[in-house]
Design an enzyme around this catalytic site. Structure first.
Site, PDB file in Angstrom:
ATOM      1  N   LYS A 265      20.682  65.788  66.574  1.00  0.00           N
ATOM      2  CA  LYS A 265      20.331  64.502  66.498  1.00  0.00           C
ATOM      3  C   LYS A 265      20.043  64.095  65.021  1.00  0.00           C
ATOM      4  O   LYS A 265      20.052  64.888  63.956  1.00  0.00           O
ATOM      5  CB  LYS A 265      18.699  64.559  66.965  1.00  0.00           C
ATOM      6  CG  LYS A 265      18.724  64.697  68.542  1.00  0.00           C
ATOM      7  CD  LYS A 265      17.351  64.727  69.066  1.00  0.00           C
ATOM      8  CE  LYS A 265      17.185  64.822  70.572  1.00  0.00           C
ATOM      9  NZ  LYS A 265      17.801  63.869  71.489  1.00  0.00           N
ATOM     10  N   ARG A 339      19.183  68.266  81.366  1.00  0.00           N
ATOM     11  CA  ARG A 339      19.754  68.247  82.952  1.00  0.00           C
ATOM     12  C   ARG A 339      20.384  69.432  83.185  1.00  0.00           C
ATOM     13  O   ARG A 339      20.279  70.189  84.364  1.00  0.00           O
ATOM     14  CB  ARG A 339      20.820  67.168  83.183  1.00  0.00           C
ATOM     15  CG  ARG A 339      22.022  67.547  82.098  1.00  0.00           C
ATOM     16  CD  ARG A 339      22.949  66.170  81.867  1.00  0.00           C
ATOM     17  NE  ARG A 339      22.291  65.319  80.938  1.00  0.00           N
ATOM     18  CZ  ARG A 339      22.549  64.139  80.537  1.00  0.00           C
ATOM     19  NH1 ARG A 339      23.876  63.594  81.162  1.00  0.00           N
ATOM     20  NH2 ARG A 339      21.988  63.139  79.855  1.00  0.00           N
TER      21      ARG A 339
END
Length: 489
Positions: A265, A339
């Site tokens: 990130k 996920r």
């Protein structure tokens, strides 16, 4: 902060409601009389209209023992509901929290339930996370130690508060977990914190990497393999319903820090990724609330705890892993990690417990912020009836949700020629939906809802007086309401 209920006010600050068009409540009229008209004079000299959210403070009023009077607007009296009561009382407490009074008496019209909702608002507004502030000036520290809800229904409200206090405590717990630092809260320490809830009557089970390896949970384990912290999965059971009844289940994403892994990130804002376990915090807070109020339901809470870090052993884009379901997943972006965790935990939950339904919560996608901002959580589901119940609970608790679509046209976006699926869709399009489609491949036909709380679980700029900075505890009130209105008895 202590919550009290009384038939008359005894605090050093007294708050009284005013309705739309400056209509004084009975409590405000009594204060006006006692102060020889100071209340009406103050209103006439101000722009205070009695609208929802309006506040007017009168310092050192003559004729009463209180050091100040706080008038708070409730708007149209006929439209006042529990959410309005929460917000109004929260506004009062937020306005005086650090200004000197130690005890605040709040007059509130309405029944016992309304009074408890006001008390809940006071509790939410008083929340602070000052754990690591060692040089906080005295005048910046909260002075309010108790809030007294004043009404002729005080005795009934005090009894009813036993059902609401655990909800407030559950929200506080969830907020504390989200706000905690990642060097203090990581999978092992998080699991230890959850184990402390056994004192409430919850059955707690912790699975480590060896157990998850045997179960084939390679999607979850792949996320944590770049961290020196061992990944964990925690199961919480509350057996408050009828023996033999199928449980209902809640599943939470618990990425205790998300660097993005190899797909790193940007540095700006990465510190907020300590809150990427907000879904798990909601589940923990919910389970504590249900146990605390002895909910008449069988409930399973399961959280997957990992730390997503980049090192020489970290998962790589291009890797293919096999989930507990037996399906293979090609990793295209290691920052689409939540996920992967949830896919394995959802499969584990349905295979082991066969619940009536599964609801998972996760700070899953930045795309949900683009779609819905901070005002609603995104909802995706294969069950219309369950969604209708959740939407109703969202309105009742003021933790609102908004349903978005899933379907074959989106499902195809996670197909790949190299495995059964990939962990991202096609570019930035429909990012929240393709994440939901990924989860749907791990629930079979089990009734299921995915709640994306990336916009509601962390929020640093809310004007709602019930909300603190950063960790909101979103989901505890929503799901407690869902359970109490539909699945107890």
């Amino acid at each position: 902060m202590k919550i009290l209920f009384a038939a008359s006010a005894s605090g050093d600050a007294v708050a009284a409601p005013v309705y739309a068009d400056r209509k004084l409540s009975d409590a405000a009229k009594a204060l006006d009389s006692a102060t020889s008209g100071a209340v009406t004079r103050a209103i006439d000299a101000s722009r205070f209209k009695g609208g929802a959210g309006d506040l007017l403070e009168i310092a050192a009023p003559a004729g009463v023992d209180a050091t100040r009077i706080v008038l708070f607007g409730l708007g149209d009296q006929s439209k006042l509901d529990g959410n309005g009561a929460e917000k109004a009382v929260a506004g009062v407490i937020k306005s005086v929290l650090t200004s000197g009074p130690k005890a605040v008496s709040v007059h509130l019209d309405g029944d016992a339930d309304q009074l408890c909702r006001g008390a809940l608002g006071a509790t939410l507004a008083s929340y602070r996370f000052d754990t690591y502030r060692t040089k906080l000036a005295e005048d910046k520290k909260p002075s309010v130690a108790s809030v007294e809800m004043v009404s002729s229904h005080a005795a009934a409200a005090e009894k009813l508060w036993a059902e609401w206090a655990p909800v407030a405590e559950g929200v506080t717990l969830a907020r504390d977990l989200v706000n905690e630092t990642p060097n203090a809260l990581y999978p092992e320490s998080y699991a230890e914190k959850v184990k402390e809830l056994s004192k409430l009557g919850l059955e707690i089970e912790v699975l480590g990497e060896a157990e998850m390896e045997k179960l084939g949970m390679h999607a979850l384990l792949g996320v944590g393999q770049g961290s020196v912290r061992e990944s964990k999965m925690v199961v919480m059971k509350w057996n408050g319903g009828k023996s033999g009844d199928k449980p209902i289940s809640f599943i939470g994403k618990g990425v205790t820090f998300d660097s993005g892994g190899i797909s790193l990130k940007p540095g700006q804002g990465m510190d907020e990724m300590k809150g990427d376990m907000g879904g798990s915090a909601a589940v923990v807070g919910l389970m504590a609330a249900l146990a605390g109020r002895k909910a008449k339901a069988n409930v399973i809470g399961v959280i997957g705890l990992v730390e997503n870090m980049p090192d020489g052993n970290a998962q790589r884009p291009g890797d293919i892993v096999k989930s507990m379901s037996g399906q293979t997943i090609e990793i295209h972006n290691t920052d689409a990690e939540g996920r992967l965790v949830l896919g394995d935990v959802l499969w584990y939950t349905q295979e082991r417990f066969d619940p009536k339904f599964m609801i998972n919560l996760a700070t899953l996608t930045g795309a949900i912020l683009i779609a819905l901002g901070h005002e609603h959580a995104g909802v995706f589901s294969n069950d219309d009836d369950l969604v209708a119940k959740l939407e109703k609970a969202g309105k009742a608790s003021d933790e609102t949700v908004w349903r978005l679509p899933i379907g074959p046209e989106y499902d195809r976006q996670i197909d790949t020629p190299n495995a059964d699926m990939k962990n991202v869709g096609e570019g930035r399009m429909a990012g929240s939906i393709t994440a939901a489609q990924f989860l749907k491949r791990h629930v079979n036909e089990k009734p299921w809802i995915h709640i994306d709380i990336a916009g509601t679980g962390m929020h640093a700029g809310s004007k709602d007086p019930r909300q603190p900075t950063f960790g909101t505890g979103y989901g505890v009130r929503l799901l407690d309401r869902l359970v109490r209105d539909n699945f107890e008895g």
